[in-house]
Motif scaffolding. Sequence first.
Motif, PDB file in Angstrom:
ATOM      1  N   PHE A 221       0.849  -1.188   0.000  1.00  0.00           N
ATOM      2  CA  PHE A 221       0.000   0.000   0.000  1.00  0.00           C
ATOM      3  C   PHE A 221       0.888   1.243   0.000  1.00  0.00           C
ATOM      4  O   PHE A 221       1.869   1.325   0.743  1.00  0.00           O
ATOM      5  N   GLY A 222       0.541   2.201  -0.840  1.00  0.00           N
ATOM      6  CA  GLY A 222       1.359   3.386  -1.017  1.00  0.00           C
ATOM      7  C   GLY A 222       1.457   4.251   0.227  1.00  0.00           C
ATOM      8  O   GLY A 222       0.666   4.123   1.172  1.00  0.00           O
ATOM      9  N   ILE A 223       2.425   5.153   0.214  1.00  0.00           N
ATOM     10  CA  ILE A 223       2.663   6.047   1.343  1.00  0.00           C
ATOM     11  C   ILE A 223       1.403   6.812   1.713  1.00  0.00           C
ATOM     12  O   ILE A 223       1.091   6.992   2.895  1.00  0.00           O
ATOM     13  N   ARG A 224       0.632   7.245   0.719  1.00  0.00           N
ATOM     14  CA  ARG A 224      -0.567   8.042   0.957  1.00  0.00           C
ATOM     15  C   ARG A 224      -1.858   7.237   0.816  1.00  0.00           C
ATOM     16  O   ARG A 224      -2.940   7.807   0.757  1.00  0.00           O
ATOM     17  N   CYS A 225      -1.738   5.917   0.748  1.00  0.00           N
ATOM     18  CA  CYS A 225      -2.948   5.087   0.629  1.00  0.00           C
ATOM     19  C   CYS A 225      -3.745   5.161   1.934  1.00  0.00           C
ATOM     20  O   CYS A 225      -3.208   4.959   3.028  1.00  0.00           O
ATOM     21  N   SER A 226      -5.029   5.444   1.819  1.00  0.00           N
ATOM     22  CA  SER A 226      -5.862   5.642   3.011  1.00  0.00           C
ATOM     23  C   SER A 226      -6.152   4.322   3.708  1.00  0.00           C
ATOM     24  O   SER A 226      -6.126   3.251   3.092  1.00  0.00           O
ATOM     25  N   GLN A 227      -6.442   4.406   4.994  1.00  0.00           N
ATOM     26  CA  GLN A 227      -6.788   3.215   5.759  1.00  0.00           C
ATOM     27  C   GLN A 227      -8.059   2.584   5.202  1.00  0.00           C
ATOM     28  O   GLN A 227      -8.209   1.358   5.216  1.00  0.00           O
ATOM     29  N   ARG A 228      -8.967   3.395   4.702  1.00  0.00           N
ATOM     30  CA  ARG A 228     -10.202   2.874   4.119  1.00  0.00           C
ATOM     31  C   ARG A 228      -9.898   1.968   2.914  1.00  0.00           C
ATOM     32  O   ARG A 228     -10.488   0.891   2.777  1.00  0.00           O
ATOM     33  N   LYS A 229      -8.977   2.400   2.071  1.00  0.00           N
ATOM     34  CA  LYS A 229      -8.608   1.588   0.912  1.00  0.00           C
ATOM     35  C   LYS A 229      -7.890   0.310   1.354  1.00  0.00           C
ATOM     36  O   LYS A 229      -8.101  -0.768   0.781  1.00  0.00           O
ATOM     37  N   ILE A 230      -7.028   0.436   2.349  1.00  0.00           N
ATOM     38  CA  ILE A 230      -6.333  -0.749   2.866  1.00  0.00           C
ATOM     39  C   ILE A 230      -7.346  -1.764   3.392  1.00  0.00           C
ATOM     40  O   ILE A 230      -7.276  -2.960   3.083  1.00  0.00           O
ATOM     41  N   ASP A 231      -8.303  -1.281   4.173  1.00  0.00           N
ATOM     42  CA  ASP A 231      -9.317  -2.181   4.738  1.00  0.00           C
ATOM     43  C   ASP A 231     -10.172  -2.806   3.636  1.00  0.00           C
ATOM     44  O   ASP A 231     -10.554  -3.984   3.730  1.00  0.00           O
ATOM     45  N   THR A 232     -10.488  -2.040   2.600  1.00  0.00           N
ATOM     46  CA  THR A 232     -11.289  -2.560   1.488  1.00  0.00           C
ATOM     47  C   THR A 232     -10.591  -3.721   0.803  1.00  0.00           C
ATOM     48  O   THR A 232     -11.202  -4.776   0.558  1.00  0.00           O
ATOM     49  N   ILE A 233      -9.309  -3.540   0.482  1.00  0.00           N
ATOM     50  CA  ILE A 233      -8.545  -4.596  -0.195  1.00  0.00           C
ATOM     51  C   ILE A 233      -8.428  -5.832   0.692  1.00  0.00           C
ATOM     52  O   ILE A 233      -8.653  -6.976   0.245  1.00  0.00           O
ATOM     53  N   ARG A 234      -8.091  -5.644   1.950  1.00  0.00           N
ATOM     54  CA  ARG A 234      -7.879  -6.788   2.832  1.00  0.00           C
ATOM     55  C   ARG A 234      -9.182  -7.532   3.099  1.00  0.00           C
ATOM     56  O   ARG A 234      -9.182  -8.773   3.202  1.00  0.00           O
ATOM     57  N   THR A 235     -10.286  -6.829   3.200  1.00  0.00           N
ATOM     58  CA  THR A 235     -11.580  -7.479   3.387  1.00  0.00           C
ATOM     59  C   THR A 235     -11.971  -8.259   2.138  1.00  0.00           C
ATOM     60  O   THR A 235     -12.473  -9.386   2.212  1.00  0.00           O
ATOM     61  N   LEU A 236     -11.713  -7.665   0.978  1.00  0.00           N
ATOM     62  CA  LEU A 236     -12.032  -8.314  -0.293  1.00  0.00           C
ATOM     63  C   LEU A 236     -11.298  -9.647  -0.450  1.00  0.00           C
ATOM     64  O   LEU A 236     -11.849 -10.610  -0.997  1.00  0.00           O
ATOM     65  N   LEU A 237     -10.079  -9.710   0.042  1.00  0.00           N
ATOM     66  CA  LEU A 237      -9.240 -10.901  -0.153  1.00  0.00           C
ATOM     67  C   LEU A 237      -9.147 -11.757   1.108  1.00  0.00           C
ATOM     68  O   LEU A 237      -8.234 -12.573   1.236  1.00  0.00           O
ATOM     69  N   ASP A 238     -10.084 -11.592   2.002  1.00  0.00           N
ATOM     70  CA  ASP A 238     -10.066 -12.332   3.270  1.00  0.00           C
ATOM     71  C   ASP A 238     -10.710 -13.700   3.103  1.00  0.00           C
ATOM     72  O   ASP A 238     -11.815 -13.965   3.563  1.00  0.00           O
TER      73      ASP A 238
END
Length: 265
Positions: A221-238
């Motif tokens: 995840f990029g330096i400026r990637c938001s926590q919301r985007k991080i959570d979205t990706i991780r939930t999608l691939l859980d």
Amino acid sequence: MPVAEGWKFRDVNEGTLSLLINRELWFSNPIFFNDPFDCQIDIDGSFESVEEEIENHWPDDLAAFKEGVKLHHSEHAYGYFCLCQDWKQSLMWSHYANEHKGIALGFSFSSGSQFGITQLERNEIIYKTDAFKNAIKNLSGSFNMMKAYPTNHPHLMDGEAQDFQHTFRQNWMSFYEVIRYMKSECWEYEKELRYELELETKDQAGVSRKFSPDDLKHIVFGIRCSQRKIDTIRTLLDNSDWAHLKYWKASPDPVNLVVTAQELT
């Protein structure tokens, strides 16, 4: 630090989510690349700069040779999936991952990949503007050797004439390699690794190919990637298909002016 064969830099948008959900990679026709010169070499123009040299060796067949190269080039359309070999490239983050707000997908393809990656051409890009000109010069030289030493030349060893002919054929085909894997030096920061497949007539814009979840090893995840985007990706691939996947968060090293990353648990 994350290690992978190559990295795809993306914004976190509908296209990226679709890539992960459908497990598909897009092999694009290069006419849609952001570099208008990529795979779009002007063969006539390229020949002009070295035509005199070739004509000295091959005056009667120059026109036929040029036409043969153009015909081969026009009859084959290729699709490309492109990766960067270094996830730390700050310019790649800026240009392709929405100014460090996106992600880098780390792929390492196995022989069991669903789209048969071992059957694809895989090459690193040559960042050399005069590579095509040099290919022409190599062809000229090899043709001259073949012409100067025909099969019945008294000073040739057994098989040497055939070696000259083989070199000439190899240099002939190198034109097509150079056209498809050459870029200007100004793109060198991309450190591009390119996978190629030949497109069918119905797929002239490009084609999607399935990949195996095991082919995706890391997401940074990029330096400026938001926590919301991080959570979205991780939930999608859980789920169990992605249990092997490692997640990382990029951060800046302000002393050395480089991108670093820490693994997320």
